[in-house]
Design a protein around this motif. Structure first.
Motif, PDB file in Angstrom:
ATOM      1  N   LEU A 249       0.836  -1.197   0.000  1.00  0.00           N
ATOM      2  CA  LEU A 249       0.000   0.000   0.000  1.00  0.00           C
ATOM      3  C   LEU A 249       0.875   1.253   0.000  1.00  0.00           C
ATOM      4  N   PRO A 250       0.503   2.260  -0.768  1.00  0.00           N
ATOM      5  CA  PRO A 250       1.263   3.511  -0.717  1.00  0.00           C
ATOM      6  C   PRO A 250       1.042   4.220   0.611  1.00  0.00           C
ATOM      7  N   TYR A 251       2.123   4.721   1.189  1.00  0.00           N
ATOM      8  CA  TYR A 251       1.995   5.409   2.467  1.00  0.00           C
ATOM      9  C   TYR A 251       3.066   6.486   2.596  1.00  0.00           C
ATOM     10  N   LYS A 252       2.751   7.442   3.441  1.00  0.00           N
ATOM     11  CA  LYS A 252       3.670   8.530   3.761  1.00  0.00           C
ATOM     12  C   LYS A 252       3.925   8.519   5.255  1.00  0.00           C
ATOM     13  N   VAL A 253       5.182   8.594   5.634  1.00  0.00           N
ATOM     14  CA  VAL A 253       5.542   8.560   7.053  1.00  0.00           C
ATOM     15  C   VAL A 253       5.622   9.981   7.603  1.00  0.00           C
ATOM     16  N   VAL A 254       4.952  10.200   8.708  1.00  0.00           N
ATOM     17  CA  VAL A 254       5.045  11.456   9.448  1.00  0.00           C
ATOM     18  C   VAL A 254       5.791  11.139  10.744  1.00  0.00           C
ATOM     19  N   PRO A 255       7.056  11.570  10.872  1.00  0.00           N
ATOM     20  CA  PRO A 255       7.827  11.216  12.065  1.00  0.00           C
ATOM     21  C   PRO A 255       7.235  11.835  13.333  1.00  0.00           C
ATOM     22  N   VAL A 256       7.171  11.037  14.387  1.00  0.00           N
ATOM     23  CA  VAL A 256       6.751  11.503  15.706  1.00  0.00           C
ATOM     24  C   VAL A 256       7.912  11.190  16.654  1.00  0.00           C
TER      25      VAL A 256
ATOM     26  N   GLY B  14       9.188  14.637  22.491  1.00  0.00           N
ATOM     27  CA  GLY B  14       7.866  14.989  22.993  1.00  0.00           C
ATOM     28  C   GLY B  14       6.827  15.265  21.921  1.00  0.00           C
ATOM     29  N   ASP B  15       7.104  14.881  20.665  1.00  0.00           N
ATOM     30  CA  ASP B  15       6.134  15.124  19.595  1.00  0.00           C
ATOM     31  C   ASP B  15       4.789  14.444  19.863  1.00  0.00           C
ATOM     32  N   GLN B  16       4.809  13.370  20.646  1.00  0.00           N
ATOM     33  CA  GLN B  16       3.581  12.614  20.906  1.00  0.00           C
ATOM     34  C   GLN B  16       2.584  13.391  21.762  1.00  0.00           C
ATOM     35  N   PHE B  17       3.013  14.507  22.333  1.00  0.00           N
ATOM     36  CA  PHE B  17       2.115  15.315  23.161  1.00  0.00           C
ATOM     37  C   PHE B  17       1.557  16.525  22.413  1.00  0.00           C
ATOM     38  N   GLN B  18       1.907  16.651  21.141  1.00  0.00           N
ATOM     39  CA  GLN B  18       1.404  17.777  20.356  1.00  0.00           C
ATOM     40  C   GLN B  18      -0.087  17.586  20.055  1.00  0.00           C
ATOM     41  N   PRO B  19      -0.855  18.669  20.059  1.00  0.00           N
ATOM     42  CA  PRO B  19      -2.303  18.557  19.851  1.00  0.00           C
ATOM     43  C   PRO B  19      -2.701  17.831  18.575  1.00  0.00           C
ATOM     44  N   ASP B  20      -1.972  18.068  17.498  1.00  0.00           N
ATOM     45  CA  ASP B  20      -2.337  17.414  16.232  1.00  0.00           C
ATOM     46  C   ASP B  20      -2.213  15.900  16.340  1.00  0.00           C
ATOM     47  N   PHE B  21      -1.194  15.437  17.054  1.00  0.00           N
ATOM     48  CA  PHE B  21      -1.038  13.999  17.205  1.00  0.00           C
ATOM     49  C   PHE B  21      -2.058  13.437  18.188  1.00  0.00           C
ATOM     50  N   LEU B  22      -2.291  14.142  19.281  1.00  0.00           N
ATOM     51  CA  LEU B  22      -3.277  13.674  20.254  1.00  0.00           C
ATOM     52  C   LEU B  22      -4.678  13.588  19.657  1.00  0.00           C
TER      53      LEU B  22
ATOM     54  N   GLU C  11      13.069  12.044  30.675  1.00  0.00           N
ATOM     55  CA  GLU C  11      11.933  12.649  31.347  1.00  0.00           C
ATOM     56  C   GLU C  11      10.687  12.590  30.482  1.00  0.00           C
ATOM     57  N   VAL C  12      10.854  12.829  29.165  1.00  0.00           N
ATOM     58  CA  VAL C  12       9.721  12.793  28.249  1.00  0.00           C
ATOM     59  C   VAL C  12       9.148  11.385  28.156  1.00  0.00           C
ATOM     60  N   LEU C  13      10.021  10.394  28.064  1.00  0.00           N
ATOM     61  CA  LEU C  13       9.568   9.027  27.840  1.00  0.00           C
ATOM     62  C   LEU C  13       9.130   8.314  29.115  1.00  0.00           C
ATOM     63  N   PHE C  14       9.822   8.574  30.216  1.00  0.00           N
ATOM     64  CA  PHE C  14       9.602   7.773  31.408  1.00  0.00           C
ATOM     65  C   PHE C  14       9.209   8.590  32.639  1.00  0.00           C
ATOM     66  N   GLY C  15       9.308   9.909  32.568  1.00  0.00           N
ATOM     67  CA  GLY C  15       9.102  10.733  33.747  1.00  0.00           C
ATOM     68  C   GLY C  15       7.739  11.388  33.817  1.00  0.00           C
ATOM     69  N   SER C  16       7.701  12.521  34.510  1.00  0.00           N
ATOM     70  CA  SER C  16       6.423  13.173  34.834  1.00  0.00           C
ATOM     71  C   SER C  16       5.696  13.698  33.612  1.00  0.00           C
ATOM     72  N   GLU C  17       6.408  13.913  32.505  1.00  0.00           N
ATOM     73  CA  GLU C  17       5.741  14.422  31.300  1.00  0.00           C
ATOM     74  C   GLU C  17       4.649  13.465  30.825  1.00  0.00           C
TER      75      GLU C  17
END
Length: 230
Positions: free
Chosen positions: A24-31, A36-44, A219-225
């Motif tokens: 399947l054709p796909y485009k990768v959007v890096p997170v 901390g990209d995973q906490f951005q509103p667009d991704f959430l 901190e981003v991956l395992f801490g209070s964030e």
């Protein structure tokens, strides 16, 4: 074209491999989960649990766009979309699904904990290391026993259960595993690793991933964030 919001982790690679296998054709959007990209509103908005991967398919089941999070759900969706890598017959389908759930509920979480406490935890806690290393070995044993009597994890045909499990076993050394103890699983692992689509899938974003060595990433991956309300 499917958008894959992802990073070079086992859960990300599951979906990368499936897309490569399906063609399947796909485009990768890096997170970048270390930044901390995973906490951005667009991704959430497409992954409310702030975990990769997530996809957006502009051509959903009803002709309308659909977004999905959770790698197991994405594998099932892509199998349904393409009619591939999941048996059509009821018995065969549930044979595969039980092993997919085994990965989602056991292999991923437990091997992830083994990896964390053995490699990333700031304090080396013997109890935690022993507990999760032993559980990793138990799970490897379950899979080895299965593959003594089945060519693939889900049954006689290669499918989404194999794609889900394989990326998690690539860090076998960090999980405290000796392949000599699991000959059937090792044979399966080598066969899957040799598939061209698998080789392409695990290279997706691999050049962008960096070792987790700085305090900010930890901190981003395992801490209070992780626990702050976003």
């Amino acid at each position: 074209m499917i958008e894959v919001h992802s990073w070079a982790t086992p859960n990300g690679h599951k979906v990368h491999i499936m897309l490569e296998e399906c063609g399947l054709p796909y485009k990768v959007v890096p997170v970048d989960i270390g930044a901390g990209d995973q906490f951005q509103p667009d991704f959430l908005a497409i992954s409310p649990n702030n975990k990769i991967p997530a996809i957006i398919d502009p051509d959903g089941p009803d002709g309308q766009p659909i977004s999905l999070f959770e790698s197991g759900a994405i594998l099932l969706y892509l199998a349904g979309k393409t009619g591939r890598f999941l048996p059509a017959d009821t018995r065969g389908k549930y044979e595969v699904l039980q092993w997919l759930m085994f990965q989602m509920g056991g292999v991923g979480p437990m091997l992830g904990q083994a990896h964390h406490f053995r490699i990333y935890a700031p304090q080396k806690i013997d109890y935690a290391i022993d507990r999760y290393t032993n559980e990793a070995r138990r799970l490897y044993g379950v899979m080895d026993k299965r593959l003594a009597n089945s060519r693939y994890i889900g049954g006689p045909e290669y499918g989404i259960a194999d794609m889900a499990i394989f990326p998690w076993l690539r860090s076998w050394k960090n999980q405290g595993i000796d392949w000599n103890d699991y000959p059937h699983l090792k044979g399966w692992f080598d066969e899957i690793a040799a598939r061209p689509a698998v080789q392409r899938g695990v290279e997706v974003l691999a050049d962008r991933r960096k070792p987790i060595t700085d305090d900010k990433a930890r901190e981003v991956l395992f801490g209070s964030e992780q626990y702050r309300r976003h």
